[in-house]
Design a protein around this motif. Structure first.
Motif, PDB file in Angstrom:
ATOM      1  N   ASP A   1       0.810  -1.217   0.000  1.00 12.48           N
ATOM      2  CA  ASP A   1       0.000   0.000   0.000  1.00 12.48           C
ATOM      3  C   ASP A   1       0.842   1.265   0.000  1.00 12.48           C
ATOM      4  O   ASP A   1       0.367   2.324  -0.409  1.00 12.48           O
ATOM      5  CB  ASP A   1      -0.940   0.002   1.209  1.00 12.48           C
ATOM      6  CG  ASP A   1      -2.015  -1.065   1.112  1.00 12.48           C
ATOM      7  OD1 ASP A   1      -2.409  -1.398  -0.013  1.00 12.48           O
ATOM      8  OD2 ASP A   1      -2.442  -1.572   2.162  1.00 12.48           O
TER       9      ASP A   1
ATOM     10  N   THR B   1      -8.575   3.400  -0.687  1.00 11.46           N
ATOM     11  CA  THR B   1      -8.027   3.198   0.644  1.00 11.46           C
ATOM     12  C   THR B   1      -9.170   2.875   1.598  1.00 11.46           C
ATOM     13  O   THR B   1     -10.267   2.499   1.163  1.00 11.46           O
ATOM     14  CB  THR B   1      -7.232   4.453   1.083  1.00 11.46           C
ATOM     15  OG1 THR B   1      -6.608   4.200   2.336  1.00 11.46           O
ATOM     16  CG2 THR B   1      -8.111   5.684   1.173  1.00 11.46           C
TER      17      THR B   1
ATOM     18  N   VAL C   1      -6.942   2.238   8.850  1.00  4.17           N
ATOM     19  CA  VAL C   1      -6.199   1.054   8.411  1.00  4.17           C
ATOM     20  C   VAL C   1      -6.193  -0.049   9.454  1.00  4.17           C
ATOM     21  O   VAL C   1      -5.979  -1.220   9.119  1.00  4.17           O
ATOM     22  CB  VAL C   1      -4.751   1.422   8.024  1.00  4.17           C
ATOM     23  CG1 VAL C   1      -4.736   2.416   6.882  1.00  4.17           C
ATOM     24  CG2 VAL C   1      -3.958   1.937   9.215  1.00  4.17           C
TER      25      VAL C   1
ATOM     26  N   PRO D   1     -10.451  -1.884   9.086  1.00 10.39           N
ATOM     27  CA  PRO D   1     -11.014  -1.691   7.747  1.00 10.39           C
ATOM     28  C   PRO D   1     -12.460  -2.168   7.685  1.00 10.39           C
ATOM     29  O   PRO D   1     -12.874  -3.045   8.448  1.00 10.39           O
ATOM     30  CB  PRO D   1     -10.112  -2.557   6.865  1.00 10.39           C
ATOM     31  CG  PRO D   1      -9.612  -3.622   7.781  1.00 10.39           C
ATOM     32  CD  PRO D   1      -9.432  -2.950   9.115  1.00 10.39           C
TER      33      PRO D   1
ATOM     34  N   TYR E   1      -6.302  -1.278  -2.750  1.00 10.14           N
ATOM     35  CA  TYR E   1      -5.819  -1.361  -1.366  1.00 10.14           C
ATOM     36  C   TYR E   1      -5.803  -2.814  -0.893  1.00 10.14           C
ATOM     37  O   TYR E   1      -6.677  -3.613  -1.244  1.00 10.14           O
ATOM     38  CB  TYR E   1      -6.747  -0.539  -0.473  1.00 10.14           C
ATOM     39  CG  TYR E   1      -6.400  -0.563   0.994  1.00 10.14           C
ATOM     40  CD1 TYR E   1      -5.454   0.307   1.517  1.00 10.14           C
ATOM     41  CD2 TYR E   1      -7.037  -1.449   1.858  1.00 10.14           C
ATOM     42  CE1 TYR E   1      -5.143   0.296   2.869  1.00 10.14           C
ATOM     43  CE2 TYR E   1      -6.733  -1.469   3.210  1.00 10.14           C
ATOM     44  CZ  TYR E   1      -5.781  -0.595   3.708  1.00 10.14           C
ATOM     45  OH  TYR E   1      -5.473  -0.614   5.042  1.00 10.14           O
TER      46      TYR E   1
ATOM     47  N   GLY F   1      -4.058  -3.567   2.629  1.00  9.01           N
ATOM     48  CA  GLY F   1      -3.939  -3.604   4.080  1.00  9.01           C
ATOM     49  C   GLY F   1      -2.611  -4.106   4.608  1.00  9.01           C
ATOM     50  O   GLY F   1      -2.570  -5.037   5.418  1.00  9.01           O
TER      51      GLY F   1
ATOM     52  N   ALA G   1      -1.317  -1.948   9.691  1.00  9.36           N
ATOM     53  CA  ALA G   1      -2.643  -2.098   9.104  1.00  9.36           C
ATOM     54  C   ALA G   1      -3.167  -3.515   9.308  1.00  9.36           C
ATOM     55  O   ALA G   1      -2.400  -4.470   9.469  1.00  9.36           O
ATOM     56  CB  ALA G   1      -2.600  -1.770   7.618  1.00  9.36           C
ATOM     57  N   THR G   2      -4.475  -3.649   9.271  1.00 12.24           N
ATOM     58  CA  THR G   2      -5.128  -4.955   9.274  1.00 12.24           C
ATOM     59  C   THR G   2      -5.327  -5.394   7.831  1.00 12.24           C
ATOM     60  O   THR G   2      -5.914  -4.670   7.026  1.00 12.24           O
ATOM     61  CB  THR G   2      -6.481  -4.880   9.989  1.00 12.24           C
ATOM     62  OG1 THR G   2      -6.266  -4.493  11.347  1.00 12.24           O
ATOM     63  CG2 THR G   2      -7.188  -6.227   9.950  1.00 12.24           C
TER      64      THR G   2
ATOM     65  N   THR H   1      -6.547  -6.896   4.401  1.00 10.03           N
ATOM     66  CA  THR H   1      -7.822  -7.201   3.750  1.00 10.03           C
ATOM     67  C   THR H   1      -7.646  -8.173   2.590  1.00 10.03           C
ATOM     68  O   THR H   1      -8.565  -8.923   2.274  1.00 10.03           O
ATOM     69  CB  THR H   1      -8.465  -5.917   3.199  1.00 10.03           C
ATOM     70  OG1 THR H   1      -7.642  -5.394   2.149  1.00 10.03           O
ATOM     71  CG2 THR H   1      -8.623  -4.868   4.293  1.00 10.03           C
TER      72      THR H   1
END
Length: 764
Positions: free
Chosen positions: A192, A205, A209, A212, A242, A244, A255-256, A258
């Protein structure tokens, strides 16, 4: 505007006012006034702030006066509708109206959580002035940026006839080594954080983050057409989803995940790409900047069409797809791609990691480093057909995909007059499945490499020009193809002409060519050749051009004087050591042909990375003799030899001597001709007699080192995790053949190194 509700009068701010659909607004930076109505040429608005504070309605048009300049950001609000987009365009005569971000805003033109917009006939730039330090002026900048974070599908974006130039965007690479960071250039920024600056960027985005939403924002029906994008870094045009993996300033992932923008398999249900992307009739160049990389970069995309573009002198890749599905790249001219800004590549077109249903067809690729790079790491499939590749300076086609990928490469015309390679791959990348049929391989340079293996299969190709080693093609046509006017001398594409594909017609086949009617029938051939002729006219022809059958079908074994002589395949794996089937414990001398020297330490098989995936550990703890494991070759290996392995240091160096050869590559006199090493927290190699640092290492992380040794030229290339870090480096001393590889430490070089997946491949 005043609205009366019952007895209460409500003042509605102008930006919330409801306009009649189809209203035309005029803006003039010199003679306008924000106090005017803006709805006639005689009463235009003046400022971007006036436009930006207005919410427009479906069918509205915002017309900027030609020849005028605005500094700052254009971000009009509102959304159009299907069949009634909101349009930004120009009026009057003169140059395109100019939006100049001046490096003061991230996006000179911005749309966010909006849809159904047309942007037409603008000039856009966003430059931070240069300083005395190259790269110090690069920032997180874009020319035109379309994005969102509202978990909706946003439809209908057309960017037409714009001129976007001189955007000083920063260079952020996904991986690499932070030791290579430089002003404006950063490595290992993650997915990202990378490759989202430049001329025209579509990406999305999330609001937070770390938390999400359940669904991504998807951009649908994106078109960029009839535009010029010049000198914009990182890229010319980017489409990106995006996923994650955002990092903090220290490089820690915060970030988590995705998984929306990346793929673990072709059927990955987390993959939620942008859809229906068209990039057509554009001219893209980075010739005026040392930091301009990809021309067109499509990632996180399903359903793409890239056609009739000219991409000239960009960095890394002219046109690249990455984590993409169902993309067709056709009728483009890509030339003079270079290495820039720390990038390892310089290819015309790249089908990269996790790309499926890719078609690369009817393109002219010339003067690049590599013509076509097939770099489908993890998985992928691609068809490469009816392209013309000429005068690329390194590999005309570079085979660099993982085992699970496959490629069908047929009816291409490849004319090589600048390189020692026609088709090249090495090591584990030759375990992918490639079929090469009906291609013309023509080289003015003798012995140009055509890499092969048990999964790289050649069938019914024509081999012509200087002497070549034919790679196991049992139905080879070995002959002069009889081009009508080779070499190509025609013009290249410009902003005014578009792709000059007709220049490549010099490689059409003359009457009586042995390529006519000599090919294999391909069931799904696309219906036309490079020049638009219908397929087939009689039996299939070999190469990118189909001709009417006017002569008898030649024998596929015709071999005129001065043409190459077919031989059996010569690429082979000569040594492979994975250690998984060996018992954990000290390695016995002679196991699998390995010579073990444990003086001053230990050489042991260990259960690392796991109990089922073993590796070899060399530990040196005393200044006595040498600690090593080596493999010898008799007779020595000649031609082109690849030595590769995975290397890991379990702990960081703090003090004292520290030098492990990983490996030393020796000649028959026992001299080190190629030396790779891990030393004092770095990865290094000798280029000639100079020790060069090519990267740093993180304790506990595995690194893949590949040395591609060209004994005839007395040079080698070094790849670190697939990235070229040394190119055509001279040997330390003369090497007539590889007689031994040795993973080695001596003297007071105390410490530990782990080695796994040692593979030696020879071609020659």
């Amino acid at each position: 505007m005043v609205v009366v509700v019952g007895a209460v009068a409500l003042v509605v701010p102008r930006m919330m006012a409801a306009h009649a659909a189809g209203t035309v607004y005029y803006v003039d930076a010199i003679s306008g006034s924000d106090a005017s109505s803006g709805v006639s040429e005689s009463a235009p608005w003046k400022s971007l702030s006036k436009v930006n504070s207005t919410t427009f309605q479906a069918g509205d048009r915002i017309l900027l006066r030609a020849g005028r300049t605005w500094t700052g950001q254009l971000w009009p609000k509102g959304s159009g509708a299907s069949g009634a987009p909101i349009t930004v365009d120009s009026y009057g005569s003169g140059n395109k109206p100019r939006i100049d971000g001046a490096g003061q805003v991230g996006d000179a033109v911005r749309l966010f959580n909006q849809e159904y917009w047309t942007i037409r006939n603008l000039e856009v730039t966003n430059t931070v002035p240069s300083t005395g330090t190259p790269g110090a002026n690069l920032r997180d900048l874009r020319g035109i940026h379309v994005g969102g974070d509202n978990s909706q599908t946003l439809d209908g974006f057309l960017i037409d006839s714009v001129y976007v130039h001189d955007v000083t965007g920063e260079i952020n690479w996904i991986g690499g080594d932070t030791a290579d960071n430089a002003p404006g250039i950063r490595f290992k920024t993650g997915w990202d954080g990378s490759k989202k600056t430049g001329g025209i960027v579509f990406d999305t985005t999330v609001p937070n983050v770390t938390r999400p939403p359940a669904n991504p924002t998807i951009l649908n029906n994106l078109t960029v057409t009839n535009s010029q994008i010049m000198n914009t870094s990182f890229a010319g045009i980017v489409v990106k989803q995006y996923t994650g993996d955002g990092k903090d300033a220290a490089g820690n992932t915060i970030a988590t995940a995705t998984g929306w923008g990346t793929r673990t398999s072709a059927s990955d249900t987390k993959f939620r790409p942008h859809t229906n992307v068209t990039i057509r009739n554009n001219y893209i160049t980075q010739s005026g900047t040392a930091y301009g990389c990809n021309g067109i970069y499509l990632t996180g995309v399903r359903g793409g069409l890239v056609e009739r573009n000219v991409v000239q002198r960009v960095g890394t890749s002219g046109i690249e797809t990455y984590f993409a599905d169902n993309v067709t790249i056709q009728y483009n001219e890509v030339y003079d791609t270079q290495k820039k800004a720390g990038g390892a590549d310089s290819n015309g077109i790249d089908a990269d990691k996790g790309t499926t249903a890719q078609k690369i067809q009817y393109n002219w690729l010339h003067g690049n480093g590599d013509g076509i790079l097939l770099c489908q790491f993890s998985f992928g499939d691609v068809v490469v057909r009816y392209n013309v590749l000429t005068s690329n300076t390194r590999y005309q086609i570079y085979l660099h995909s993982d085992q699970a990928a496959s490629a069908k490469i047929y009816n291409n015309t490849i004319y090589n007059d600048r390189s020692g390679y026609l088709v090249y791959g090495y090591g584990k990348y030759l375990t992918s499945t490639y079929t090469l049929n009906n291609n013309i391989f023509y080289s003015t340079r003798a012995d140009a490499v055509l890499s092969s293996s048990s999964t790289v299969r050649y069938q019914r190709n024509l081999y012509g020009g200087a002497s070549l080693t034919v790679p196991g093609d049992s139905n080879a046509v070995v002959a002069n193809p009889r081009f009508v006017a080779a070499p190509i001398t025609g013009p290249s594409g410009t902003p005014s002409t578009g792709p000059q594909l007709a220049s490549a017609y010099a490689l059409k086949l003359a009457s009586g060519s042995p390529a006519i009617n000599a090919g294999l029938t391909i069931s799904d051939h696309g219906g036309r050749d490079f020049a638009g002729a219908a397929l087939y006219n009689g039996a299939p022809d070999i190469g990118a051009f189909e001709q009417p059958s006017t002569s008898p079908t030649p024998s596929p074994t015709t071999s005129p004087t001065a043409s190459p002589t077919p031989t059996t395949p010569t690429s082979r794996v000569v040594a492979q050591h994975g250690f998984d089937n060996l018992a954990v414990g000290p390695l016995t001398n002679g196991t699998e042909g390995l010579a073990v020297g444990a003086a001053g330490g230990q050489v042991s098989v260990v259960a690392t990375p796991s109990t089922t995936d073993h590796s070899l550990r060399l530990t040196r703890s005393a200044n006595s003799g040498s600690t090593s494991v080596s493999r010898s070759f008799s007779p020595p290996l000649t031609g082109k030899v690849t030595v590769e392995a995975d290397i890991m240091r379990p702990s960081a160096w703090t003090s004292g001597n520290d030098y492990f050869g990983v490996p030393y590559i020796r000649n028959s006199n026992g001299q080190n001709a190629v030396s790779l090493a891990v030393t004092k927290n770095t990865i290094a190699a000798y280029s000639g007699t100079t020790l060069v640092t090519v990267g740093s290492y993180t304790p506990g992380r595995w690194y893949h080192l590949s040395a591609v040794i060209d004994i005839p030229s007395q040079t080698f290339d070094l790849f670190l995790d697939g990235r070229l870090v040394l190119d055509n480096s001279p040997f330390r001393t003369s090497l007539g053949g590889v007689a031994q590889i040795d993973y080695y430490a001596n003297s007071s070089n105390y410490g530990t190194v782990l080695v796994d997946n040692v593979t030696v491949t020879a071609a020659g």
